[in-house]
Design an enzyme around this catalytic site. Structure first.
Site, short mmCIF file in Angstrom:
data_model
loop_
_atom_site.label_atom_id
_atom_site.label_comp_id
_atom_site.label_asym_id
_atom_site.label_seq_id
_atom_site.Cartn_x
_atom_site.Cartn_y
_atom_site.Cartn_z
N PRO A 34 -10.20 2.68 5.12
CA PRO A 34 -9.97 3.65 4.63
C PRO A 34 -9.55 4.83 4.26
O PRO A 34 -8.31 4.93 4.41
CB PRO A 34 -11.26 4.90 6.06
CG PRO A 34 -10.40 4.24 7.52
CD PRO A 34 -10.22 3.03 6.83
N ASN A 35 -9.55 5.29 3.13
CA ASN A 35 -8.87 5.57 2.58
C ASN A 35 -7.16 5.89 1.95
O ASN A 35 -6.50 6.50 1.22
CB ASN A 35 -7.99 7.96 2.95
CG ASN A 35 -9.70 8.36 3.66
OD1 ASN A 35 -10.22 8.68 2.83
ND2 ASN A 35 -10.09 8.47 5.03
N ARG A 42 -2.45 10.50 -2.13
CA ARG A 42 -2.89 10.99 -0.76
C ARG A 42 -1.17 11.24 0.28
O ARG A 42 -0.58 10.56 0.50
CB ARG A 42 -4.00 10.39 -0.35
CG ARG A 42 -3.95 10.56 1.54
CD ARG A 42 -4.82 9.00 1.93
NE ARG A 42 -5.19 9.29 3.09
CZ ARG A 42 -4.77 8.52 4.21
NH1 ARG A 42 -4.44 6.88 4.21
NH2 ARG A 42 -5.18 8.61 5.70
N TYR A 47 2.99 8.81 3.22
CA TYR A 47 2.21 7.50 2.39
C TYR A 47 3.29 7.20 1.35
O TYR A 47 2.19 6.00 0.58
CB TYR A 47 0.30 7.13 2.58
CG TYR A 47 -0.34 7.77 3.67
CD1 TYR A 47 0.45 6.97 4.94
CD2 TYR A 47 -0.39 8.80 3.98
CE1 TYR A 47 -0.52 7.35 6.17
CE2 TYR A 47 -1.44 9.43 4.97
CZ TYR A 47 -0.68 8.54 5.77
OH TYR A 47 -1.44 9.14 7.37
N ASN A 98 -4.33 -3.43 7.29
CA ASN A 98 -4.19 -1.64 7.43
C ASN A 98 -5.15 -0.95 7.88
O ASN A 98 -6.22 -0.93 7.23
CB ASN A 98 -3.10 -0.84 7.20
CG ASN A 98 -2.38 0.48 6.64
OD1 ASN A 98 -3.47 1.17 7.39
ND2 ASN A 98 -2.52 1.17 5.80
N ALA A 101 -7.28 4.73 9.36
CA ALA A 101 -7.23 5.95 10.65
C ALA A 101 -8.58 5.14 11.75
O ALA A 101 -8.49 5.41 13.29
CB ALA A 101 -8.83 6.65 10.38
N GLU A 122 -0.36 -6.17 11.44
CA GLU A 122 -1.07 -4.50 11.88
C GLU A 122 -0.16 -4.31 11.25
O GLU A 122 1.31 -4.15 11.24
CB GLU A 122 -1.24 -4.25 12.90
CG GLU A 122 -1.77 -2.75 13.18
CD GLU A 122 -1.97 -1.97 14.18
OE1 GLU A 122 -1.88 -3.22 15.48
OE2 GLU A 122 -2.00 -1.47 14.58
N HIS A 124 1.28 -0.92 9.16
CA HIS A 124 1.27 1.10 8.76
C HIS A 124 2.24 1.85 8.03
O HIS A 124 3.49 0.88 8.33
CB HIS A 124 1.26 2.20 9.69
CG HIS A 124 -0.19 1.27 10.62
ND1 HIS A 124 -1.18 1.81 10.80
CD2 HIS A 124 0.09 0.95 12.12
CE1 HIS A 124 -2.28 1.25 11.77
NE2 HIS A 124 -1.50 0.32 12.64
N ARG A 131 4.40 10.55 14.87
CA ARG A 131 3.75 10.44 14.24
C ARG A 131 2.33 11.45 15.00
O ARG A 131 2.92 11.82 16.24
CB ARG A 131 3.04 11.10 12.99
CG ARG A 131 3.09 10.25 12.18
CD ARG A 131 2.52 9.89 11.11
NE ARG A 131 1.67 10.60 10.44
CZ ARG A 131 0.71 10.22 9.63
NH1 ARG A 131 1.07 9.66 9.14
NH2 ARG A 131 -0.09 11.51 8.83
C1 DQA Z 1 -2.10 4.74 8.86
C2 DQA Z 1 -2.24 5.85 9.52
C3 DQA Z 1 -3.09 6.39 9.97
O1 DQA Z 1 -2.65 7.23 11.59
C4 DQA Z 1 -3.90 6.96 9.18
O2 DQA Z 1 -5.32 7.55 9.23
C5 DQA Z 1 -3.72 6.37 7.36
C6 DQA Z 1 -3.10 5.18 7.33
C7 DQA Z 1 -0.55 4.13 7.72
O3 DQA Z 1 -0.13 3.71 6.94
O4 DQA Z 1 0.67 5.25 8.08
O5 DQA Z 1 -5.11 6.54 7.35
O6 DQA Z 1 -2.05 3.74 8.91
#
Ligand code: DQA
Length: 184
Positions: A34-35, A42, A47, A98, A101, A122, A124, A131
């Site tokens: 998501p997102n 964003r 990011y 990735n 959230a 995985e 990020h 964080r």
């Molecule tokens: C994320 C870190 C997550 O905490 C966050 O909700 C994201 C992006 C990252 O790529 O740093 O959406 O996965």
């Protein structure tokens, strides 16, 4: 004078070698949650300014140079991510994820990832350990071969290289089998 080593005879070209070649022909899935479709716009302080399309284009070029097929998938919906992971369990050579959230909330994604017997990396973009406390726990890490975080968009390329190092050179790569869930 040194002679060239003979090409392997059919008998020496074992089933295991053929199976390994077949395995390498499978695509690596690159799954974003998501997102992450909003990357570039964003929270660039966390990011960066690279869009998901740019990340995918860069990864594609990298994979093409290494003769590797990729399958890209992004969804904001947990169920669609699970469907994709189940598909990867049947068809993928490895998976990069990735989960956004959902990393910090989804037992369902963890369960889906446990279906895979191939490497799972995985990723990020941000360093989740630097964080908020709620971001410092990942539900999906127990199903991952490894975790790359904090290197921005480059983390995806690092994940691809890590998978290739593992699957092409298993003797020097990461452990081949993932640690089994030891939770009661
Ligand atoms: C994320 C870190 C997550 O905490 C966050 O909700 C994201 C992006 C990252 O790529 O740093 O959406 O996965």
């Amino acid at each position: 004078m040194m002679s060239a080593s003979p090409s392997p005879s059919p008998a020496r070209d074992s089933r295991a070698a053929k199976a390994a070649r077949g395995e390498r022909a499978r695509p690596i899935y690159v799954v974003n949650g998501p997102n992450l479709n909003m990357l570039g716009e964003r929270e660039p302080e966390h990011y960066g300014r690279t869009s998901l399309a740019e990340i995918e284009a860069e990864l594609s070029a990298c994979a093409k140079a290494k003769n590797v097929a990729l399958v890209f998938f992004q969804s904001n919906e947990e169920g669609r991510l699970i469907d994709c992971i189940q598909d990867a369990a049947q068809n993928a050579r490895a998976l990069i994820i990735n989960a956004g959230a959902y990393t910090h909330s989804s037992v369902a994604l963890l369960d889906a990832l446990k279906l895979l017997s191939v490497p799972v990396v995985e990723v990020h973009l941000s360093n989740i350990f630097a964080r908020e406390a709620f971001r410092q726990h990942s539900y999906i890490s127990p199903a991952a071969s490894g975790v790359i975080c904090g290197f921005g968009a480059a983390g995806y390329r690092m994940a691809l290289n890590a998978i290739l190092a593992q699957t092409d050179m298993p003797q020097t790569g990461m452990p081949q089998t993932r640690i089994k869930d030891t939770a009661p």
